[in-house]
Write an enzyme that holds these catalytic residues in place. Structure first.
Site, short mmCIF file in Angstrom:
data_model
loop_
_atom_site.label_atom_id
_atom_site.label_comp_id
_atom_site.label_asym_id
_atom_site.label_seq_id
_atom_site.Cartn_x
_atom_site.Cartn_y
_atom_site.Cartn_z
CG HIS A 100 -0.64 4.04 4.44
ND1 HIS A 100 -1.33 3.81 5.60
CD2 HIS A 100 -0.25 2.82 3.98
CE1 HIS A 100 -1.37 2.51 5.84
NE2 HIS A 100 -0.73 1.89 4.87
CB CYS B 31 -0.96 0.00 1.19
SG CYS B 31 -0.21 -0.45 2.76
#
Length: 345
Positions: A246, A134
């Site tokens: 993130h 990710c």
């Protein structure tokens, strides 16, 4: 006629997100099948305005299924992806099991979609395509157009990764610890090595012999595989008390000259990128704004005066979407749009 699609690991965070995104994007599917482990057979999950009952991976026949979107963990993928691929189904896997296999392409469509052309033309392909980590997915989306313009020599990445990257239990732990600080006794950490509420933990995945963690190594290895093996990469990966999204602070050193203004203009035109960069209070993106969005956001674009041809940028994206579920589905869309496969019989 549309495609037959299976979501393997349909009850997990990413599996549910895959089902949601398939419906949102109007993926051309005649049938969507939810698949999980035997303990989740019969469990209901949502696909658009429909409710699907999970089928058992152990006993499901993938013959006639066009795409299997897998998010069931590396161990399951290692065992099942080759079996599913052997039945003529294209497996797009979200785990780390196949990312570094020499015969499996690692794909972010905005970065290296062209790799699919040669892969899908092979008669002996494994029918497995890997989705990157990710944190790497959003990183390379932002780096690719800059690399094309000025050629990146070296990057220093510091990640600030949300707890959802570790699954539902990790999100529950942050929630319970946060409540515990104010309301009840603080629960003992179980998913994480230390308290995550109101804290940051410089440790994601297992430690390796050189002192880096596996998560940090993934950023290095995957960036090189997808973007350019000559780029030098170093990373520090940190878990932060954020539920979704993130963030990354990235220092980039280029071979050729590039200004902050040039970088800003390039990124504004880049596929999958949204630039939010005003030099004023709030003129940047944070995980709260990125959650639920498809774009990779770039902010704080500025020149680094300490090195020649250096820039600093701030990258934020929803890790459950572009970092996982969305990218997986975009790979399938890319295969379809390029006319690289026929529907299964």
């Amino acid at each position: 006629m549309g495609y037959r699609v299976a979501v393997v690991g349909a009850t997990g965070n990413v599996g549910r997100e895959m089902l949601s995104i398939l419906a949102e994007r109007g993926f051309p599917a005649d049938e969507v099948i939810a698949i999980a482990s035997s303990r989740s057979v019969g469990r209901e999950v949502t696909f658009g305005d429909k409710t699907l009952k999970c089928k058992d991976l152990q006993h499901f026949d993938f013959t006639g299924v066009d795409f299997a979107f897998m998010s069931a963990g590396g161990t399951i993928s290692e065992k099942w992806a080759p079996k599913i691929g052997a039945q003529g189904c294209i497996v797009i896997d979200n785990s780390s099991a196949w990312r570094y296999h020499q015969d499996v392409p690692l794909i972010v469509p905005e970065v290296n979609a062209h790799v699919l052309d040669s892969y899908m033309a092979k008669n002996d392909r494994m029918n497995i395509i890997a989705n990157p980590n990710c944190s790497t997915a959003q990183l390379v989306v932002a780096l690719k157009p800059l690399h094309d313009f000025a050629k990146i020599k070296r990057i220093v990445v510091s990640t600030y990764q949300s707890v959802s990257g570790s699954g539902k239990e990790a999100s529950d732990e942050l929630w319970n610890q946060t409540k515990g600080v104010f309301v009840t006794d603080l629960p003992t950490p179980s998913v994480f090595t230390k308290q995550i509420a109101f804290n940051v933990i410089p440790h994601i995945d297992v430690f390796m012999e050189d002192g880096y963690t596996k998560e940090e190594w993934k950023v290095l290895a995957e960036t090189k595989k997808m973007l350019d093996p000559k780029i030098k990469v170093t990373c520090t990966a940190v878990r932060v008390p954020v539920f979704v999204g993130h963030s990354e602070a990235v220092n980039i050193e280029f071979e050729n000259e590039i200004t902050a203004d040039e970088a800003r203009d390039i990124l504004r035109e880049a596929p999958g990128v949204a630039v939010i960069d005003s030099r004023e209070d709030g003129g940047y993106i944070t995980p709260v704004e990125a959650a639920g969005e498809d774009a990779t956001y770039v902010s704080r674009i500025r020149e680094d005066a300490t090195v020649e041809n250096g820039l600093n940028i701030w990258i934020v994206s929803d890790n459950l979407r572009k970092g996982a579920a969305l990218n997986t589905i975009q790979i399938a869309e890319c295969i379809i749009e390029r006319g690289l496969m026929e529907k299964a019989a």
